[in-house]
Design a protein around this motif. Structure first.
Motif, mmCIF file in Angstrom:
data_model
loop_
_atom_site.group_PDB
_atom_site.id
_atom_site.type_symbol
_atom_site.label_atom_id
_atom_site.label_comp_id
_atom_site.label_asym_id
_atom_site.label_seq_id
_atom_site.Cartn_x
_atom_site.Cartn_y
_atom_site.Cartn_z
ATOM 1 N N ALA A 269 0.865 -0.974 -0.052
ATOM 2 C CA ALA A 269 0.222 -0.093 -0.044
ATOM 3 C C ALA A 269 0.896 1.328 0.032
ATOM 4 N N ILE A 270 1.705 1.122 0.759
ATOM 5 C CA ILE A 270 2.496 2.577 0.818
ATOM 6 C C ILE A 270 3.907 2.613 0.434
ATOM 7 N N GLY A 271 4.212 1.497 0.038
ATOM 8 C CA GLY A 271 5.602 1.296 -0.563
ATOM 9 C C GLY A 271 6.765 1.029 0.142
ATOM 10 N N ALA A 272 7.991 0.613 -0.205
ATOM 11 C CA ALA A 272 9.131 0.097 0.455
ATOM 12 C C ALA A 272 9.648 1.214 1.435
ATOM 13 N N GLU A 273 9.625 2.337 0.872
ATOM 14 C CA GLU A 273 10.620 3.315 1.398
ATOM 15 C C GLU A 273 9.691 3.886 2.764
ATOM 16 N N ASP A 274 8.471 4.103 2.784
ATOM 17 C CA ASP A 274 7.657 4.325 3.711
ATOM 18 C C ASP A 274 7.576 3.318 4.810
ATOM 19 N N PHE A 275 7.551 1.894 4.267
ATOM 20 C CA PHE A 275 7.646 0.990 5.241
ATOM 21 C C PHE A 275 8.853 0.925 5.883
ATOM 22 N N THR A 456 -4.291 9.847 30.564
ATOM 23 C CA THR A 456 -3.020 10.091 29.813
ATOM 24 C C THR A 456 -3.183 10.462 28.414
ATOM 25 N N THR A 457 -2.251 11.447 28.190
ATOM 26 C CA THR A 457 -2.451 11.885 26.849
ATOM 27 C C THR A 457 -1.040 11.708 25.983
ATOM 28 N N LEU A 458 -1.317 11.028 24.655
ATOM 29 C CA LEU A 458 -0.127 10.850 23.943
ATOM 30 C C LEU A 458 -0.301 11.754 22.823
ATOM 31 N N ILE A 459 0.552 12.798 22.725
ATOM 32 C CA ILE A 459 0.240 13.800 21.652
ATOM 33 C C ILE A 459 1.718 13.756 20.967
ATOM 34 N N TYR A 460 1.602 13.972 19.451
ATOM 35 C CA TYR A 460 2.784 13.701 18.535
ATOM 36 C C TYR A 460 2.491 14.723 17.427
ATOM 37 N N ASP A 461 3.561 15.091 16.703
ATOM 38 C CA ASP A 461 3.481 16.273 15.737
ATOM 39 C C ASP A 461 2.284 15.752 14.598
ATOM 40 N N ARG A 462 2.656 14.632 13.961
ATOM 41 C CA ARG A 462 1.696 14.114 12.949
ATOM 42 C C ARG A 462 1.813 12.477 12.696
ATOM 43 N N LEU A 463 0.787 11.829 12.536
ATOM 44 C CA LEU A 463 0.931 10.523 12.095
ATOM 45 C C LEU A 463 1.560 10.096 10.914
ATOM 46 N N THR A 464 2.720 10.235 10.891
ATOM 47 C CA THR A 464 3.623 9.667 9.681
ATOM 48 C C THR A 464 4.011 8.254 9.924
ATOM 49 N N PRO A 465 4.507 7.471 8.820
ATOM 50 C CA PRO A 465 4.765 5.977 9.029
ATOM 51 C C PRO A 465 5.767 6.056 10.158
#
Ligand code: F6P
Length: 534
Positions: A269-275, A456-465
């Motif tokens: 789905a996302i390609g080898a690089e993103d994996f 609890t809150t888990l916060i992150y910049d963006r949901l990237t691979p």
């Protein structure tokens, strides 16, 4: 083992979380931890300096670090199955050798990853073809650990999905495969049969149905099948040639397996690089887990917060509440991860557990859950510790106002759970609405929120691979730490066996080939009803 913590909890009875903030205006900083682009905030709990010190002391005395190191060193820590636990090797691409009894598993990990990448890119590039041309649809057939990870990850990383459409079939209910295959063209569909054992009845039944479906339209159905399994003899017997089989060692548990060949649909789905970026995120979390001091170690802190709420405070469940529609399958993924790993009644030595097993885990994405079950979370009589998750930034720049609302809702819920609304505040509201006397009292009572409910809150910049890889590895290690402290083997799952055996016995009873003698009265009555109506 939790006596000291239970004593502290008793002393804290009557303490409000909001007062902890009033006493210490650096609490948010002091009771949170950061790693890379992730912030874990556990300040909206009753965890104090004393509680945290006692929890860390517990982690030390229960040998968490030694057991963690034993896992990374390839020791046979899955003792009931006589296996090492090395899913971490699947993402250790830039790391040191990983040894099992002196044998480095990394060459075969790299070799399999290379084969997967070549295959995935050939599918994506139209070089692996079906009878009707380039592959347009991939159907993954698997269940449990051979399903939940790739399904969850493919949805989570939808903005990165630029390969063929991916579909997931798991249930033995024929509705699942029928609905999935309806509308697909067998001539351009690739079937991935994912089963570590290649014996799981749901998967093999669905795989045979898919093969029959394909055989009706395609002259060489086997050419459009791929197997992901540790059992090469069985994949060969099914007719899948060895070059189309992606194997992995028995040292990868099903629910820890999405990093290797089980992740093939996600890679397509996302390609080898993103994996690779996804693997890189997990590897970074592995290094953090190994190296960070316990007091700043995200998996350790998340585990300790979980144990505090479940084992010490006695809250029976835990809600996982991702404010991200694309993480809709994450609660189900965490359910297997946590409940199949730590839902055990005996310790590693086979002795009864000194307390309760791991918690019930459940959840739904926000904001949907707010309009369904949050009523109970806010005003029910049982306390449900909530684990919120949210990205600061979404993937739809043109819909930034949606994302702001999403984040505002997430932060508002943890605030509301902690602060609540007192009877006096509710009375004020009702007075302003024109109520008075007994009716005001009655109406106000319904509008009180007790507050003091932990989250609890888990916060992150963006949901990237990469972030997704970190988050999944974070939760894997959290489950590991909880299991290590409880003295549980988190890597077997004997509790799923009995139902499988009995289902095998019942199938011929339902078909009338066996009379069901010896079955209990309820089961016989249910069988009789089915036979009347089937
Ligand atoms: O029934 C539980 C289980 O063994 C899980 O642990 C596993 O992920 C799932 O079944 C599927 O098993 P397999 O990959 O061997 O088909």
């Amino acid at each position: 083992m939790f006596e000291r913590l239970k004593d502290i909890a008793a002393e804290l009875a009557g303490q409000d979380i909001v007062d902890l903030f009033a006493q210490d205006d650096t609490r948010a900083e002091g009771f949170s931890a950061r790693f890379d682009g992730i912030l874990l905030d556990y300040s909206k709990t009753l965890i104090t300096d004393e509680v945290r010190a006692a929890l860390i002391d517990l982690a030390e005395t229960r040998g968490v670090a030694a057991r963690r190191d034993a896992m990374f060193a390839g020791q046979e820590i899955n003792e009931t199955e006589g296996r090492a636990v090395l899913h971490i090797a699947l993402r250790n691409l830039d790391g040191a050798p990983v040894l099992i009894e002196g044998h480095d598993v990394m060459p075969e990990v790299r070799d399999t990853l290379g084969r997967m990448e070549a295959f995935a890119e050939d599918v994506r590039g139209g070089r692996v073809k079906g009878q009707g041309g380039a592959i347009t649809d991939v159907v993954n057939i698997g269940i449990g650990g051979s399903h939940l990870g790739p399904e969850m990850g493919t949805l989570a990383l939808r903005p990165y999905h630029d390969g063929p459409r991916c579909h997931f079939v798991s249930n033995v209910d024929g509705a699942d495969i029928a609905d999935t295959l309806a509308g697909l063209d067998p001539a351009t569909t690739l079937i991935v049969v994912a089963s570590k054992s290649f014996t799981t009845v749901e998967t093999m039944t669905n795989a045979e149905t898919a093969r029959a479906w394909m055989a009706e339209a395609v002259s060489d159905p086997a050419a459009q099948f791929v197997a992901v399994s540790t059992a090469e003899d069985k994949t060969a017997a099914f007719g899948i040639p060895p070059e189309r089989v992606f194997g992995f060692g028995d040292w990868v548990g099903g629910r820890y397996s999405m990093w290797g060949p089980i992740g093939l649909p996600l890679m397509i789905a996302i390609g080898a690089e993103d994996f690779r970026a996804f693997l890189g995120g997990a590897a970074a979390m592995d290094a953090h887990f190994r190296e960070a001091p316990l007091a700043r170690n995200l998996p350790v802190l998340l585990a300790l917060a979980g144990l505090w709420h479940h084992q010490v405070c006695g809250y029976p469940t835990r809600a996982v509440l991702p404010y991200d529609q694309r993480l809709a399958r994450l609660p189900a993924y965490f359910q297997q991860l946590e409940m199949e790993s730590n839902g055990k009644r005996v310790t590693m030595d086979g002795l009864p557990l000194d307390g309760v097993s791991g918690p019930v885990v459940w959840g739904e994405p926000g904001t949907n859950g707010q309009h369904a079950f949050y009523q109970l979370i806010h005003q029910g009589t049982q306390v449900v510790p909530c684990e919120f998750m949210v990205a600061a930034k979404g993937h739809e720049p043109h819909l930034a106002h949606h994302h702001r609302l999403l984040v505002a809702n997430c932060l508002a819920q943890s605030e509301a759970l902690m602060c609540g609304r007192s009877m006096d505040q509710a009375r004020d509201l009702m007075a302003k609405a024109g109520f008075e006397g007994d009716e005001l009292e009655r109406q106000a009572a319904h509008r009180v929120f007790p507050g003091n409910r932990p989250s609890t809150t888990l916060i992150y910049d963006r949901l990237t691979p990469r972030r997704l890889g970190q988050i999944i590895a974070l939760y894997e290690h959290r489950v590991f730490v909880e299991g290590a402290i409880l003295g549980i083997n988190s890597f077997d799952q004997w509790g799923v066996e009995l139902g499988k055996v009995l289902a095998t016995q019942l199938e011929p009873v339902l078909s009338g080939d066996s009379d069901g003698a010896g079955k209990d009265g309820s089961t016989r009555a249910l069988v009789a009803f089915v036979r009347q109506h089937m």
